[in-house]
Write an enzyme that holds these catalytic residues in place. Structure first.
Site, PDB file in Angstrom:
ATOM      1  N   ARG A 158       0.863  -1.169   0.000  1.00 12.38           N
ATOM      2  CA  ARG A 158       0.000   0.000   0.000  1.00 12.38           C
ATOM      3  C   ARG A 158       0.905   1.226   0.000  1.00 12.38           C
ATOM      4  O   ARG A 158       1.988   1.215   0.576  1.00 12.38           O
ATOM      5  CB  ARG A 158      -0.903   0.022   1.227  1.00 12.38           C
ATOM      6  CG  ARG A 158      -1.859  -1.158   1.333  1.00 12.38           C
ATOM      7  CD  ARG A 158      -2.684  -1.069   2.616  1.00 12.38           C
ATOM      8  NE  ARG A 158      -3.636  -2.170   2.737  1.00 12.38           N
ATOM      9  CZ  ARG A 158      -3.383  -3.327   3.344  1.00 12.38           C
ATOM     10  NH1 ARG A 158      -2.182  -3.527   3.890  1.00 12.38           N
ATOM     11  NH2 ARG A 158      -4.294  -4.277   3.407  1.00 12.38           N
ATOM     12  N   LYS A 182      -2.108  -2.736   7.867  1.00  9.29           N
ATOM     13  CA  LYS A 182      -3.319  -2.317   8.571  1.00  9.29           C
ATOM     14  C   LYS A 182      -3.502  -3.127   9.843  1.00  9.29           C
ATOM     15  O   LYS A 182      -3.215  -4.325   9.877  1.00  9.29           O
ATOM     16  CB  LYS A 182      -4.547  -2.490   7.665  1.00  9.29           C
ATOM     17  CG  LYS A 182      -4.661  -1.441   6.567  1.00  9.29           C
ATOM     18  CD  LYS A 182      -5.971  -1.592   5.821  1.00  9.29           C
ATOM     19  CE  LYS A 182      -6.162  -0.491   4.796  1.00  9.29           C
ATOM     20  NZ  LYS A 182      -7.458  -0.630   4.078  1.00  9.29           N
ATOM     21  N   HIS A 254      -1.725   3.167  -6.533  1.00  9.17           N
ATOM     22  CA  HIS A 254      -2.723   2.107  -6.398  1.00  9.17           C
ATOM     23  C   HIS A 254      -2.791   1.258  -7.663  1.00  9.17           C
ATOM     24  O   HIS A 254      -2.978   0.037  -7.591  1.00  9.17           O
ATOM     25  CB  HIS A 254      -4.082   2.722  -6.087  1.00  9.17           C
ATOM     26  CG  HIS A 254      -4.972   1.812  -5.304  1.00  9.17           C
ATOM     27  ND1 HIS A 254      -4.595   1.217  -4.115  1.00  9.17           N
ATOM     28  CD2 HIS A 254      -6.239   1.375  -5.536  1.00  9.17           C
ATOM     29  CE1 HIS A 254      -5.578   0.468  -3.656  1.00  9.17           C
ATOM     30  NE2 HIS A 254      -6.583   0.536  -4.505  1.00  9.17           N
ATOM     31  N   ARG A 257       0.002  -1.163  -7.546  1.00 11.97           N
ATOM     32  CA  ARG A 257      -0.305  -2.247  -6.597  1.00 11.97           C
ATOM     33  C   ARG A 257      -1.207  -3.274  -7.275  1.00 11.97           C
ATOM     34  O   ARG A 257      -1.008  -4.487  -7.140  1.00 11.97           O
ATOM     35  CB  ARG A 257      -0.966  -1.669  -5.350  1.00 11.97           C
ATOM     36  CG  ARG A 257      -1.459  -2.700  -4.322  1.00 11.97           C
ATOM     37  CD  ARG A 257      -1.857  -1.950  -3.050  1.00 11.97           C
ATOM     38  NE  ARG A 257      -2.829  -2.653  -2.228  1.00 11.97           N
ATOM     39  CZ  ARG A 257      -2.512  -3.533  -1.272  1.00 11.97           C
ATOM     40  NH1 ARG A 257      -1.239  -3.835  -1.055  1.00 11.97           N
ATOM     41  NH2 ARG A 257      -3.456  -4.106  -0.549  1.00 11.97           N
ATOM     42  N   HIS A 280      -4.301  -8.466   2.691  1.00  9.62           N
ATOM     43  CA  HIS A 280      -5.754  -8.453   2.843  1.00  9.62           C
ATOM     44  C   HIS A 280      -6.152  -9.393   3.979  1.00  9.62           C
ATOM     45  O   HIS A 280      -5.772 -10.568   3.974  1.00  9.62           O
ATOM     46  CB  HIS A 280      -6.447  -8.913   1.554  1.00  9.62           C
ATOM     47  CG  HIS A 280      -6.374  -7.915   0.449  1.00  9.62           C
ATOM     48  ND1 HIS A 280      -6.584  -8.244  -0.875  1.00  9.62           N
ATOM     49  CD2 HIS A 280      -6.123  -6.583   0.467  1.00  9.62           C
ATOM     50  CE1 HIS A 280      -6.453  -7.160  -1.620  1.00  9.62           C
ATOM     51  NE2 HIS A 280      -6.182  -6.144  -0.832  1.00  9.62           N
ATOM     52  N   TYR A 289      -9.853  -9.726  -8.155  1.00 14.38           N
ATOM     53  CA  TYR A 289      -8.919 -10.140  -9.201  1.00 14.38           C
ATOM     54  C   TYR A 289      -9.321 -11.461  -9.854  1.00 14.38           C
ATOM     55  O   TYR A 289      -8.574 -11.986 -10.678  1.00 14.38           O
ATOM     56  CB  TYR A 289      -7.509 -10.282  -8.625  1.00 14.38           C
ATOM     57  CG  TYR A 289      -6.948  -8.993  -8.088  1.00 14.38           C
ATOM     58  CD1 TYR A 289      -6.489  -7.996  -8.942  1.00 14.38           C
ATOM     59  CD2 TYR A 289      -6.889  -8.757  -6.718  1.00 14.38           C
ATOM     60  CE1 TYR A 289      -5.983  -6.808  -8.456  1.00 14.38           C
ATOM     61  CE2 TYR A 289      -6.381  -7.570  -6.218  1.00 14.38           C
ATOM     62  CZ  TYR A 289      -5.932  -6.602  -7.090  1.00 14.38           C
ATOM     63  OH  TYR A 289      -5.437  -5.419  -6.602  1.00 14.38           O
TER      64      TYR A 289
END
Length: 309
Positions: A158, A182, A254, A257, A280, A289
């Site tokens: 990210r 995250k 982005h 990525r 994720h 995807y």
């Protein structure tokens, strides 16, 4: 459409016009949705004004089966919700049958994906500028941008993770980066030789700058955070894209990525591995995807099945 349903719709539209000042287009949209629902239910012997939750859900299911977009279904439910709230507030009903219904989620648009060829153009241009920049200020910026791009495409970080890397991650020649993502969750991501080389070239020049020893960030800057702002990186990336002969609008951190993830899948990686690399928490996030996997399977069958066209 029964008279009672017709009268209820007219009363509702009159209220929306007189009391809420709804625009004519809004009123016509409400009318179309309510009359369509009323006619469908009337064909099954159900009065719209007396419909229950199951009846409303059935009309939405019919729309979905007929191929209506989630936005159209959500608009229909919104009209019905307003209609039944009106009937409830006026005392014509004792309940709101739409209260426990949820609008269908809008489909997430497929992420923009940059081709392998265009990513190559970006990286080649960044490398060229890093090698040719002579003026010290321009050279440090060019080396930084090259290091950022090589690292981003090699790892799929990210942008916030990338610009916030501590300088310690580049102090060794290890083939992996330890990234804090995250929720303060750590993950290991492999680092390509080209990315490691670009980082080392940048780091050598970075360490020669006054005050560099006191800054804990790999990409230091005069900002509130002390490191490069992601907006600055995004702006520099768009400028690089234009100089590489690409549309500036096609390039962003982005997008790169997404390119990282898509190119891995195109070359045989599985979705779980890509999920882990991207950080994720839920596989459902990575499933945007799946179209890449579908294209890969279709190509595989087309090329290798004996009876394929």
């Amino acid at each position: 459409m029964t008279m009672r349903a017709s009268l209820a719709i007219e009363n509702f539209l009159e209220m929306m016009s007189a009391e809420r000042g709804a625009a004519q287009n809004t009123l016509e949209s409400y009318r179309r949705d309510l009359e369509a629902a009323a006619e469908e239910l009337a064909a099954k012997g159900v009065n719209l004004a007396e419909a229950e939750t199951g009846h409303i859900r059935m009309t939405l299911d019919t729309m979905a089966a007929q191929g209506f977009a989630p936005t159209s279904q959500a608009r229909r439910l919104s009209a019905l919700r307003q209609f039944f709230r009106f009937l409830y507030s006026e005392g014509f009903r004792q309940d709101d049958p739409t209260g426990i219904l949820y609008a269908p989620k809008k489909q997430k648009p497929l992420p923009k994906i940059m081709s392998v060829e265009n990513v190559g153009k970006l990286l080649d241009r960044a490398a060229l500028e890093a090698n040719e920049a002579a003026e010290p200020g321009e050279r440090i910026k060019a080396l930084r941008l090259h290091a950022l791009l090589e690292t981003l495409y090699a790892t799929g970080l990210r942008v916030s993770e990338l610009v916030g890397l501590p300088v310690t991650v580049a102090r060794t020649d290890h083939r992996f980066l330890l990234v804090r993502g995250k929720g303060s969750k750590d993950r290991m991501v492999p680092l390509s030789r080209k990315a490691r080389d670009a980082l080392q070239k940048f780091l050598t020049l970075r360490d020669s700058l006054p005050g560099s020893d006191d800054n804990p960030w790999l990409f230091p800057a005069f900002s509130e955070s002390g490191h490069l702002a992601r907006q600055v990186f995004a702006r520099e990336l768009k400028g690089l894209a234009a100089r590489a002969g690409l549309a500036a609008s096609s390039a962003s951190p982005h997008v790169l990525r997404h390119a990282f993830a898509s190119h891995l899948l195109q070359n045989g990686a599985d979705l779980r591995t890509v999920q882990q690399l991207l950080g994720h928490a839920d596989i459902s996030t990575t499933q945007i995807y799946t179209h890449v996997l579908e294209e890969r399977l279709h190509k595989l069958v087309s090329e290798h099945h004996p009876l394929a066209d």
